[in-house]
Write a protein that holds these residues in place. Structure first.
Motif, PDB file in Angstrom:
ATOM      1  N   LEU A  60       0.849  -1.205   0.000  1.00  0.00           N
ATOM      2  CA  LEU A  60       0.000   0.000   0.000  1.00  0.00           C
ATOM      3  C   LEU A  60       0.880   1.248   0.000  1.00  0.00           C
ATOM      4  CD1 LEU A  60      -3.079   0.519   0.173  1.00  0.00           C
ATOM      5  CD2 LEU A  60      -2.839   0.609   2.662  1.00  0.00           C
ATOM      6  N   SER A  61       0.508   2.213  -0.855  1.00  0.00           N
ATOM      7  CA  SER A  61       1.311   3.440  -0.940  1.00  0.00           C
ATOM      8  C   SER A  61       1.422   4.105   0.432  1.00  0.00           C
ATOM      9  CB  SER A  61       0.657   4.404  -1.925  1.00  0.00           C
ATOM     10  OG  SER A  61       1.325   5.644  -1.872  1.00  0.00           O
ATOM     11  N   THR A  62       2.574   4.686   0.686  1.00  0.00           N
ATOM     12  CA  THR A  62       2.772   5.388   1.960  1.00  0.00           C
ATOM     13  C   THR A  62       2.539   6.898   1.795  1.00  0.00           C
ATOM     14  OG1 THR A  62       5.123   5.506   1.486  1.00  0.00           O
ATOM     15  CG2 THR A  62       4.386   3.691   2.882  1.00  0.00           C
ATOM     16  N   ASP A  63       2.294   7.301   0.556  1.00  0.00           N
ATOM     17  CA  ASP A  63       1.993   8.714   0.300  1.00  0.00           C
ATOM     18  C   ASP A  63       0.473   8.891   0.313  1.00  0.00           C
ATOM     19  OD1 ASP A  63       1.560  11.247  -0.558  1.00  0.00           O
ATOM     20  OD2 ASP A  63       2.609  11.036  -2.471  1.00  0.00           O
ATOM     21  N   LEU A  64      -0.030   9.472   1.388  1.00  0.00           N
ATOM     22  CA  LEU A  64      -1.487   9.583   1.541  1.00  0.00           C
ATOM     23  C   LEU A  64      -1.968  11.018   1.305  1.00  0.00           C
ATOM     24  CD1 LEU A  64      -1.984   7.262   4.661  1.00  0.00           C
ATOM     25  CD2 LEU A  64      -1.846   6.663   2.251  1.00  0.00           C
ATOM     26  N   SER A  65      -1.163  11.781   0.599  1.00  0.00           N
ATOM     27  CA  SER A  65      -1.460  13.209   0.456  1.00  0.00           C
ATOM     28  C   SER A  65      -2.733  13.477  -0.351  1.00  0.00           C
ATOM     29  CB  SER A  65      -0.278  13.931  -0.194  1.00  0.00           C
ATOM     30  OG  SER A  65       0.044  13.312  -1.422  1.00  0.00           O
ATOM     31  N   THR A  66      -3.195  12.505  -1.146  1.00  0.00           N
ATOM     32  CA  THR A  66      -4.379  12.761  -1.972  1.00  0.00           C
ATOM     33  C   THR A  66      -5.688  12.558  -1.188  1.00  0.00           C
ATOM     34  OG1 THR A  66      -4.314  10.497  -2.758  1.00  0.00           O
ATOM     35  CG2 THR A  66      -3.293  12.154  -4.178  1.00  0.00           C
ATOM     36  N   TYR A  67      -5.580  12.010   0.019  1.00  0.00           N
ATOM     37  CA  TYR A  67      -6.803  11.720   0.800  1.00  0.00           C
ATOM     38  C   TYR A  67      -7.116  12.872   1.764  1.00  0.00           C
ATOM     39  CZ  TYR A  67      -6.090   7.033  -0.982  1.00  0.00           C
ATOM     40  OH  TYR A  67      -5.906   5.957  -1.811  1.00  0.00           O
ATOM     41  N   LYS A  68      -8.392  13.185   1.858  1.00  0.00           N
ATOM     42  CA  LYS A  68      -8.823  14.219   2.813  1.00  0.00           C
ATOM     43  C   LYS A  68      -9.062  13.628   4.197  1.00  0.00           C
ATOM     44  CE  LYS A  68     -11.493  18.121   1.686  1.00  0.00           C
ATOM     45  NZ  LYS A  68     -12.709  18.700   1.086  1.00  0.00           N
ATOM     46  N   VAL A  69      -9.506  12.360   4.182  1.00  0.00           N
ATOM     47  CA  VAL A  69      -9.779  11.659   5.447  1.00  0.00           C
ATOM     48  C   VAL A  69      -9.062  10.307   5.402  1.00  0.00           C
ATOM     49  CG1 VAL A  69     -11.561  10.584   6.891  1.00  0.00           C
ATOM     50  CG2 VAL A  69     -12.074  12.713   5.673  1.00  0.00           C
ATOM     51  N   VAL A  70      -8.394   9.973   6.506  1.00  0.00           N
ATOM     52  CA  VAL A  70      -7.732   8.668   6.580  1.00  0.00           C
ATOM     53  C   VAL A  70      -8.125   7.992   7.886  1.00  0.00           C
ATOM     54  CG1 VAL A  70      -5.549   7.412   6.511  1.00  0.00           C
ATOM     55  CG2 VAL A  70      -5.763   9.554   5.265  1.00  0.00           C
ATOM     56  N   VAL A  71      -8.577   6.742   7.763  1.00  0.00           N
ATOM     57  CA  VAL A  71      -9.031   5.976   8.932  1.00  0.00           C
ATOM     58  C   VAL A  71      -8.138   4.744   9.079  1.00  0.00           C
ATOM     59  CG1 VAL A  71     -10.957   4.669   9.932  1.00  0.00           C
ATOM     60  CG2 VAL A  71     -11.431   6.708   8.540  1.00  0.00           C
ATOM     61  N   PHE A  72      -7.690   4.479  10.307  1.00  0.00           N
ATOM     62  CA  PHE A  72      -6.895   3.281  10.571  1.00  0.00           C
ATOM     63  C   PHE A  72      -7.615   2.451  11.637  1.00  0.00           C
ATOM     64  CE2 PHE A  72      -3.795   6.626   9.503  1.00  0.00           C
ATOM     65  CZ  PHE A  72      -3.084   6.021   8.478  1.00  0.00           C
ATOM     66  N   GLY A  73      -7.755   1.146  11.406  1.00  0.00           N
ATOM     67  CA  GLY A  73      -8.468   0.314  12.389  1.00  0.00           C
ATOM     68  C   GLY A  73      -7.834  -1.039  12.602  1.00  0.00           C
ATOM     69  N   SER A  74      -7.957  -1.522  13.845  1.00  0.00           N
ATOM     70  CA  SER A  74      -7.374  -2.836  14.168  1.00  0.00           C
ATOM     71  C   SER A  74      -8.181  -3.518  15.269  1.00  0.00           C
ATOM     72  CB  SER A  74      -5.937  -2.644  14.675  1.00  0.00           C
ATOM     73  OG  SER A  74      -5.422  -3.854  15.184  1.00  0.00           O
ATOM     74  N   PRO A  75      -8.252  -4.840  15.230  1.00  0.00           N
ATOM     75  CA  PRO A  75      -8.780  -5.546  16.399  1.00  0.00           C
ATOM     76  C   PRO A  75      -7.691  -5.603  17.476  1.00  0.00           C
ATOM     77  CG  PRO A  75      -8.181  -7.135  14.678  1.00  0.00           C
ATOM     78  CD  PRO A  75      -7.908  -5.753  14.131  1.00  0.00           C
ATOM     79  N   ILE A  76      -8.113  -5.851  18.705  1.00  0.00           N
ATOM     80  CA  ILE A  76      -7.139  -6.021  19.795  1.00  0.00           C
ATOM     81  C   ILE A  76      -7.115  -7.497  20.185  1.00  0.00           C
ATOM     82  CG2 ILE A  76      -6.505  -5.363  22.150  1.00  0.00           C
ATOM     83  CD1 ILE A  76      -8.237  -2.866  21.738  1.00  0.00           C
ATOM     84  N   TYR A  77      -5.949  -8.073  20.127  1.00  0.00           N
ATOM     85  CA  TYR A  77      -5.776  -9.452  20.600  1.00  0.00           C
ATOM     86  C   TYR A  77      -4.665  -9.468  21.634  1.00  0.00           C
ATOM     87  CZ  TYR A  77      -9.014 -11.396  17.209  1.00  0.00           C
ATOM     88  OH  TYR A  77     -10.159 -11.705  16.505  1.00  0.00           O
ATOM     89  N   ILE A  78      -4.997  -9.975  22.829  1.00  0.00           N
ATOM     90  CA  ILE A  78      -4.067 -10.012  23.962  1.00  0.00           C
ATOM     91  C   ILE A  78      -3.391  -8.640  24.148  1.00  0.00           C
ATOM     92  CG2 ILE A  78      -2.357 -11.467  25.166  1.00  0.00           C
ATOM     93  CD1 ILE A  78      -4.397 -13.269  23.973  1.00  0.00           C
ATOM     94  N   GLY A  79      -4.235  -7.648  24.229  1.00  0.00           N
ATOM     95  CA  GLY A  79      -3.743  -6.302  24.546  1.00  0.00           C
ATOM     96  C   GLY A  79      -2.963  -5.621  23.430  1.00  0.00           C
ATOM     97  N   GLN A  80      -2.963  -6.185  22.241  1.00  0.00           N
ATOM     98  CA  GLN A  80      -2.148  -5.622  21.160  1.00  0.00           C
ATOM     99  C   GLN A  80      -2.978  -5.295  19.928  1.00  0.00           C
ATOM    100  OE1 GLN A  80       1.315  -5.268  21.411  1.00  0.00           O
ATOM    101  NE2 GLN A  80       1.097  -5.970  23.539  1.00  0.00           N
ATOM    102  N   THR A  81      -2.660  -4.165  19.302  1.00  0.00           N
ATOM    103  CA  THR A  81      -3.206  -3.922  17.965  1.00  0.00           C
ATOM    104  C   THR A  81      -2.297  -4.634  16.965  1.00  0.00           C
ATOM    105  OG1 THR A  81      -1.929  -1.866  17.905  1.00  0.00           O
ATOM    106  CG2 THR A  81      -4.264  -1.677  18.488  1.00  0.00           C
ATOM    107  N   SER A  82      -2.764  -4.728  15.735  1.00  0.00           N
ATOM    108  CA  SER A  82      -1.998  -5.440  14.710  1.00  0.00           C
ATOM    109  C   SER A  82      -0.656  -4.755  14.448  1.00  0.00           C
ATOM    110  CB  SER A  82      -2.819  -5.463  13.421  1.00  0.00           C
ATOM    111  OG  SER A  82      -1.985  -5.728  12.329  1.00  0.00           O
ATOM    112  N   SER A  83       0.425  -5.527  14.495  1.00  0.00           N
ATOM    113  CA  SER A  83       1.746  -4.936  14.220  1.00  0.00           C
ATOM    114  C   SER A  83       1.849  -4.534  12.746  1.00  0.00           C
ATOM    115  CB  SER A  83       2.866  -5.908  14.589  1.00  0.00           C
ATOM    116  OG  SER A  83       2.815  -7.038  13.759  1.00  0.00           O
ATOM    117  N   VAL A  84       1.065  -5.184  11.887  1.00  0.00           N
ATOM    118  CA  VAL A  84       1.075  -4.818  10.464  1.00  0.00           C
ATOM    119  C   VAL A  84       0.536  -3.394  10.316  1.00  0.00           C
ATOM    120  CG1 VAL A  84       0.295  -5.439   8.149  1.00  0.00           C
ATOM    121  CG2 VAL A  84       0.632  -7.222   9.846  1.00  0.00           C
TER     122      VAL A  84
END
Ligand SMILES: Cc1cc2nc3c(=O)[nH]c(=O)nc-3n(C[C@H](O)[C@H](O)[C@H](O)COP(=O)(O)O)c2cc1C
Length: 187
Positions: free
Chosen positions: A94-118
């Motif tokens: 996935l591109s790391t240049d997010l300058s073209t987006y007006k809104v960016v959402v990041f989401g992860s489940p929590i397993y054993i107190g941790q969000t996804s390392s990815v």
């Protein structure tokens, strides 16, 4: 006496097997949460002329779809406000240049107190996050998640993002996520 010993042995072996399978189950879930799931990109197009762009990046799960559902409901909310919404898994593709987006959402489940390392690694790798609205969300068993604060700390250059946690079995998640998406999508 011999029978009692035999029964005790079976009970101990049963408990041992249960513990091992539970540990294996935990291990598989955590491993899955920390593994890239490849390139799966969906685009929700809008009929609006404005064509603002939003990106929703979430780590999918092996078993249940709580995080996916919240991601899609947020996307639908943004879409209803005239955004072309790209929904994607985090990862090196996935591109790391997010300058073209007006809104960016990041989401992860929590397993054993941790969000996804990815997802964490992806957040650390992104740049050009200066003027966007940023939303962080987690799904978990708890109402309030301290993991959101850990995620927030990964943003060194961007504005403090909005944060929200979703309880995985909450029936109100669909409306909550849709309404939040459309709220963020307002100019
Ligand atoms: C093995 C296991 C460990 C979990 N650990 C946590 C945890 O530490 N904190 C939490 O809030 N929720 C925890 N949960 C609940 C999950 O985060 C919740 O089910 C989440 O919504 C799953 O999202 P998904 O359906 O996208 O996988 C755990 C669930 C399982 C099965």
């Amino acid at each position: 006496m011999k029978i009692i010993l035999k029964v005790l042995l079976y009970i101990v072996l049963g408990i041992l097997a249960l513990c091992i399978s539970e540990m294996l189950f935990f291990f598989i879930l955590i491993h899955s949460n920390n593994t890239e799931k490849g390139n799966k990109t969906v685009i929700m197009k809008t009929d609006s002329i404005a064509h603002s762009k939003a990106l929703v990046v979430y780590q999918p799960s092996l078993m249940t779809d709580s995080t996916k559902n919240v991601a899609y409901d947020l996307a639908k909310g943004l879409n209803s406000k005239g955004y072309d919404v790209t929904i994607a898994y985090p990862g090196k593709y996935l591109s790391t240049d997010l300058s073209t987006y007006k809104v960016v959402v990041f989401g992860s489940p929590i397993y054993i107190g941790q969000t996804s390392s990815v997802l964490n690694d992806y957040i650390k790798s992104v740049n050009n996050l200066k003027d966007q609205k940023i939303l962080l969300f987690v799904t978990g068993g708890a109402d309030d998640s301290e993991q959101l604060n850990s995620l927030e700390k990964l943003f060194t250059n961007a504005e403090i993002p909005m944060k929200i946690s979703f309880k995985y079995n909450d029936k109100g998640n669909e409306n909550k996520a849709f309404n939040l998406g459309s709220e963020i999508g307002k100019e």
